[in-house]
Design an enzyme around this catalytic site. Structure first.
Site, PDB file in Angstrom:
ATOM      1  N   ASN A  59       2.210  -4.151   7.693  1.00 24.92           N
ATOM      2  CA  ASN A  59       2.880  -4.998   6.745  1.00 24.92           C
ATOM      3  C   ASN A  59       3.834  -4.030   5.727  1.00 24.92           C
ATOM      4  O   ASN A  59       4.959  -4.443   5.431  1.00 24.92           O
ATOM      5  CB  ASN A  59       2.249  -5.703   5.932  1.00 24.92           C
ATOM      6  N   ALA A 107       0.638  -1.228  -0.080  1.00 23.71           N
ATOM      7  CA  ALA A 107      -0.042  -0.059   0.020  1.00 23.71           C
ATOM      8  C   ALA A 107       0.729   1.250  -0.153  1.00 23.71           C
ATOM      9  O   ALA A 107       0.449   2.218   0.221  1.00 23.71           O
ATOM     10  CB  ALA A 107      -0.830   0.015   1.345  1.00 23.71           C
ATOM     11  N   HIS A 119       0.111   6.698   4.312  1.00 25.57           N
ATOM     12  CA  HIS A 119       1.571   6.260   4.579  1.00 25.57           C
ATOM     13  C   HIS A 119       2.347   7.412   3.911  1.00 25.57           C
ATOM     14  O   HIS A 119       2.474   7.790   2.907  1.00 25.57           O
ATOM     15  CB  HIS A 119       1.830   5.043   3.844  1.00 25.57           C
TER      16      HIS A 119
END
Length: 267
Positions: free
Chosen positions: A190, A124, A218
């Site tokens: 992750n 992601a 992120h």
């Protein structure tokens, strides 16, 4: 035709399967499913006309080219070992398992010995190709700041004794190493392990729970001899699994397409 078997039959597996079924090029196909919850595997198999396997051993013994793990960090070791030993390459979604250095080295050496491949998708985040290239120089700093809606972190926070109903404004719920992050948030972070593997440098991780957030954010910072890499991605959560981002599933689908097509773009 790339013949695929899936381990884990939740929301991500469903997205992968539907995407490949709708692909007009039809160069990859899911032919078999396995899940520890046999009902999930049977349901997805019935919906797609693929085989339903009652065990991992049954799945990896089939005539398949590639196994895709989208189950959990606890499923990674067994899935990889059995896939490689049955002459199959494997894609790992639950890359948090590789925060265990001993396990990573063990599986790396097995793949090398057998001449097979273990693939780790970008997940992601953006910029993993640049980070991989930059790792050939000297890396001096790697950090990841992740902000997610509170409900996406709910189960992990409650396991740590936090009352998520009391979080009324953005709150730092973790700050530390990648190893501690994946231990406390195995289904949520992750990407920190992907970043650490790509940079060959342990990432510093900060996780923020935001009751007003509607996306998974992120932010990556990498510094080294190549300069500075900064990326920021605001991902829509996966509709059926808000713990992860839809982009994480799409990164696996893109990787499968790359493996089945004659031209690959990007590092």
């Amino acid at each position: 035709m790339l013949k695929i078997g899936l381990v884990g039959c939740g929301a991500i597996a469903s997205l992968i399967t539907k995407a490949l079924m709708s692909d007009r090029l039809n160069k990859a196909e899911v032919l078999a499913f396995y899940d520890g919850n046999l009902e999930k595997a049977e349901k997805l198999a019935m919906e797609t006309g693929a085989d339903f396997c009652k065990s991992l051993d049954e799945l990896v013994s089939k005539d398949l080219d590639l196994i895709v793990e989208c189950a959990s960090v606890n499923a990674v070791e067994d899935t990889v070992i059995k896939s490689l030993n049955n002459d199959k390459d494997v894609i790992i979604m639950s890359v948090g398992a590789f925060a265990d250095k001993d396990l990573f080295v063990k599986l790396y050496k097995l793949a090398e010995k057998l001449g097979k491949k273990i693939y780790v998708p970008s997940g992601a985040v953006a910029g993993i190709d640049a980070v991989k290239s930059g790792s050939l120089g000297k890396i001096s700093e790697v950090s990841l700041t992740t902000t997610k809606p509170v409900h996406g972190l709910k189960s992990a926070l409650e396991e740590q004794g936090l009352n998520t109903d009391e979080i009324k404004e953005p709150k730092i719920v973790f700050e530390g190493t990648v190893f501690d992050a994946i231990s406390k948030f195995p289904q949520n972070i992750n990407v920190s392990v992907v970043l650490s593997l790509a940079s060959r440098y342990p990432a510093k991780v900060k996780i923020i729970a935001d009751p007003n957030a509607v996306v998974n954010r992120h932010e990556i910072l990498v510094k080294g001899s190549i300069g500075t890499i900064k990326t920021c991605v605001e991902n829509n959560p996966c509709r059926d699994n808000p713990k992860t981002s839809a982009l994480a599933a799409y990164s696996v689908i893109r990787l499968i397409k790359d493996l089945s097509e004659p031209v690959r773009i990007g590092t």
